[in-house]
Design a protein around this motif. Structure first.
Motif, PDB file in Angstrom:
ATOM      1  N   HIS A  73       1.045  -0.910   0.193  1.00 42.62           N
ATOM      2  CA  HIS A  73       0.013  -0.228  -0.243  1.00 42.62           C
ATOM      3  C   HIS A  73       0.616   1.198  -0.666  1.00 42.62           C
ATOM      4  N   ALA A  74       0.497   2.520  -1.076  1.00 40.86           N
ATOM      5  CA  ALA A  74       1.498   3.757  -1.147  1.00 40.86           C
ATOM      6  C   ALA A  74       0.553   4.538  -1.469  1.00 40.86           C
ATOM      7  N   ASP A  75       1.239   5.713  -1.210  1.00 43.94           N
ATOM      8  CA  ASP A  75       0.518   6.845  -1.611  1.00 43.94           C
ATOM      9  C   ASP A  75       0.408   7.095  -3.184  1.00 43.94           C
ATOM     10  N   GLN A  76      -0.252   6.594  -4.294  1.00 39.44           N
ATOM     11  CA  GLN A  76       0.240   6.346  -5.506  1.00 39.44           C
ATOM     12  C   GLN A  76       0.534   7.825  -6.044  1.00 39.44           C
ATOM     13  N   TRP A 135       4.188   8.545  -6.451  1.00 39.67           N
ATOM     14  CA  TRP A 135       4.577   7.339  -7.393  1.00 39.67           C
ATOM     15  C   TRP A 135       4.119   8.485  -8.541  1.00 39.67           C
ATOM     16  N   GLU A 185      -3.370   5.682   0.626  1.00 38.62           N
ATOM     17  CA  GLU A 185      -2.235   4.554   0.022  1.00 38.62           C
ATOM     18  C   GLU A 185      -3.191   3.465  -0.564  1.00 38.62           C
ATOM     19  N   ALA A 223       8.762  -0.485  -0.520  1.00 41.14           N
ATOM     20  CA  ALA A 223       7.123  -0.313  -0.160  1.00 41.14           C
ATOM     21  C   ALA A 223       7.716   0.614   1.324  1.00 41.14           C
ATOM     22  N   HIS A 251       7.814   4.098   2.790  1.00 43.85           N
ATOM     23  CA  HIS A 251       6.949   5.542   1.991  1.00 43.85           C
ATOM     24  C   HIS A 251       5.607   4.601   2.200  1.00 43.85           C
ATOM     25  N   GLY A 252       5.611   3.602   2.417  1.00 44.31           N
ATOM     26  CA  GLY A 252       3.987   3.519   2.542  1.00 44.31           C
ATOM     27  C   GLY A 252       3.378   2.454   3.644  1.00 44.31           C
TER      28      GLY A 252
END
Length: 118
Positions: free
Chosen positions: A8-11, A14, A76, A101, A104-105
């Protein structure tokens, strides 16, 4: 036992990376996959396309409902996954902590359900 490591990450992070930053991130993921494969832990994994390409399907009162977009609007989003075959949950957590990840996630780890009757 198999475990799924959900990335899970803040798109938006990216999407705002430079090409060089993105290439460096892909290199880190490649290094993780190579190490996990060499250790005999990596079963599989994939990056997912952007949530902009997601479509959600539900059935309510026998009617199929199709909605453009991801299941949930969250900061996220699910961006990919690895399937890890580890001796224990602690081993799976150790491998998950090596997925880039985590810096940062978040990486969610879940055991894969095994049906004892299957």
């Amino acid at each position: 036992m198999e475990y799924v490591a959900l990335i899970h990450a803040d798109q938006s992070v990216w999407e705002t990376m430079t090409d060089a930053e993105r290439d460096a991130a892909y290199e880190q993921y490649g290094e993780f996959a190579q190490a996990a494969r060499a250790a005999g832990v990596l079963v599989g994994g994939e990056e997912l396309a952007s949530t902009a390409s997601a479509t959600t399907v539900r059935v309510r009162d026998d009617q199929r409902l199709v909605t453009d977009g991801p299941y949930a609007e969250v900061k996220e989003a699910l961006g990919g996954f690895f399937i890890l075959d580890c001796a224990s949950f602690d081993d799976a957590l150790d491998w998950a902590a090596r997925i880039p990840a985590v810096h940062h996630g978040a990486v969610e780890v879940r055991p894969v359900h095994v049906d004892p009757e299957a």
